[in-house]
Design a protein around this motif. Structure first.
Motif, mmCIF file in Angstrom:
data_model
loop_
_atom_site.group_PDB
_atom_site.id
_atom_site.type_symbol
_atom_site.label_atom_id
_atom_site.label_comp_id
_atom_site.label_asym_id
_atom_site.label_seq_id
_atom_site.Cartn_x
_atom_site.Cartn_y
_atom_site.Cartn_z
ATOM 1 N N ASN A 7 0.860 -1.175 0.000
ATOM 2 C CA ASN A 7 0.000 0.000 0.000
ATOM 3 C C ASN A 7 0.900 1.230 0.000
ATOM 4 O O ASN A 7 1.595 1.497 0.977
ATOM 5 C CB ASN A 7 -0.880 -0.028 1.251
ATOM 6 N N CYS A 8 0.932 1.923 -1.105
ATOM 7 C CA CYS A 8 1.889 3.026 -1.257
ATOM 8 C C CYS A 8 1.229 4.397 -1.174
ATOM 9 O O CYS A 8 1.773 5.376 -1.672
ATOM 10 C CB CYS A 8 2.635 2.888 -2.569
ATOM 11 N N SER A 9 0.046 4.494 -0.616
ATOM 12 C CA SER A 9 -0.598 5.804 -0.541
ATOM 13 C C SER A 9 0.099 6.671 0.509
ATOM 14 O O SER A 9 0.678 6.162 1.468
ATOM 15 C CB SER A 9 -2.081 5.645 -0.192
ATOM 16 N N ARG A 10 0.019 7.971 0.333
ATOM 17 C CA ARG A 10 0.696 8.900 1.233
ATOM 18 C C ARG A 10 0.015 8.890 2.598
ATOM 19 O O ARG A 10 -1.209 8.871 2.687
ATOM 20 C CB ARG A 10 0.635 10.329 0.679
ATOM 21 N N THR A 11 0.820 8.898 3.656
ATOM 22 C CA THR A 11 0.259 8.920 5.004
ATOM 23 C C THR A 11 0.265 10.329 5.587
ATOM 24 O O THR A 11 -0.285 10.565 6.647
ATOM 25 C CB THR A 11 1.051 7.994 5.950
ATOM 26 N N PHE A 12 0.934 11.249 4.908
ATOM 27 C CA PHE A 12 0.966 12.636 5.384
ATOM 28 C C PHE A 12 0.919 13.573 4.192
ATOM 29 O O PHE A 12 1.168 13.169 3.056
ATOM 30 C CB PHE A 12 2.226 12.900 6.214
ATOM 31 N N ARG A 40 6.718 15.497 10.421
ATOM 32 C CA ARG A 40 5.918 14.535 9.661
ATOM 33 C C ARG A 40 4.851 13.889 10.546
ATOM 34 O O ARG A 40 3.762 13.566 10.081
ATOM 35 C CB ARG A 40 6.830 13.463 9.068
ATOM 36 N N GLU A 41 5.165 13.705 11.824
ATOM 37 C CA GLU A 41 4.182 13.116 12.751
ATOM 38 C C GLU A 41 2.974 14.034 12.924
ATOM 39 O O GLU A 41 1.849 13.559 13.030
ATOM 40 C CB GLU A 41 4.837 12.817 14.108
ATOM 41 N N ILE A 42 3.214 15.342 12.935
ATOM 42 C CA ILE A 42 2.107 16.308 13.029
ATOM 43 C C ILE A 42 1.311 16.283 11.727
ATOM 44 O O ILE A 42 0.080 16.259 11.745
ATOM 45 C CB ILE A 42 2.627 17.736 13.290
ATOM 46 N N TRP A 43 2.025 16.267 10.601
ATOM 47 C CA TRP A 43 1.350 16.283 9.300
ATOM 48 C C TRP A 43 0.502 15.036 9.107
ATOM 49 O O TRP A 43 -0.557 15.086 8.483
ATOM 50 C CB TRP A 43 2.373 16.412 8.170
ATOM 51 N N ARG A 44 0.978 13.897 9.631
ATOM 52 C CA ARG A 44 0.227 12.647 9.510
ATOM 53 C C ARG A 44 -1.099 12.742 10.274
ATOM 54 O O ARG A 44 -2.156 12.356 9.769
ATOM 55 C CB ARG A 44 1.074 11.490 10.058
#
Length: 196
Positions: A7-12, A40-44
């Motif tokens: 599954n290569c969809s963006r997580t953030f 990146r954790e915030i963006w996710r």
């Protein structure tokens, strides 16, 4: 070469304006408060929140007696209640629109471990989780961003084989105990020896 089914969809999703001073300052503050690794954790979390709010917004446009709104709306609210994002008196789609990033950050395992007093600081909590000292129920969890459900919140504890949870003492502790025994016997305890 066989196919890889990933599954290569963006997580953030990174912000549109990379150098907006106000946002940069708030992100840095949040990272320090919750002991996050990167922005990146915030963006996710922002992406998850955006998807939730988008679903709620879509359901609110439908008629109140619409079956889709009834079933999907109940499912959405039930999921938010189980995750602890909403309370029992906030059982309405309007409250989903009012959710903030901090509501999600408060439900992370890292935050819970620190707030429960198992760790000395928020950063110590992250280290304990990564080093497999923390369990939720019977399962050891080593993901700091693990979202803790309401019913499993009271089962957060040290793992059974962790030195903190009545397990075998750590390497340094074992070595110091061994040296203390040597001193008690009268031998010289300062000499360095290889430890298994």
């Amino acid at each position: 070469m066989g196919k890889t089914y990933r599954n290569c969809s963006r997580t953030f999703r990174a912000p549109r304006r990379p150098f907006e001073k106000e946002r940069l300052d708030t992100e840095l503050k949040v990272i320090g408060e919750y002991g996050l690794k990167s922005k990146r954790e915030i963006w996710r979390i922002n992406m998850v929140l955006a998807k939730l709010r988008k679903a709620a917004r879509h359901l609110l446009t439908l008629d109140e007696k619409n079956t889709t709104r009834i079933f999907e709306g109940q499912a959405l609210l039930r999921r938010c209640l189980r995750m602890g994002l909403l309370t029992e008196d906030q059982k309405a789609l309007d409250h989903v629109l009012g959710l903030k990033t901090n509501d999600f950050l408060e439900r992370r395992l890292q935050t819970k471990v620190f707030k429960m007093g198992l760790a000395k600081s928020i950063h110590h909590a992250r280290v304990l989780i990564r080093q497999r000292h923390i369990r939720v129920g019977k399962q050891i969890v080593n993901i700091p961003s693990f979202m803790v459900r309401v019913d499993s919140e009271k089962h957060i504890d040290f793992s059974l084989n962790s030195p903190y949870g009545n397990g075998r003492p750590g390497r340094v502790k074992r070595r110091s105990l061994k040296n203390a025994e040597k001193k008690a016997k009268g031998g010289d305890g300062d000499e360095e020896e290889d430890e298994d």
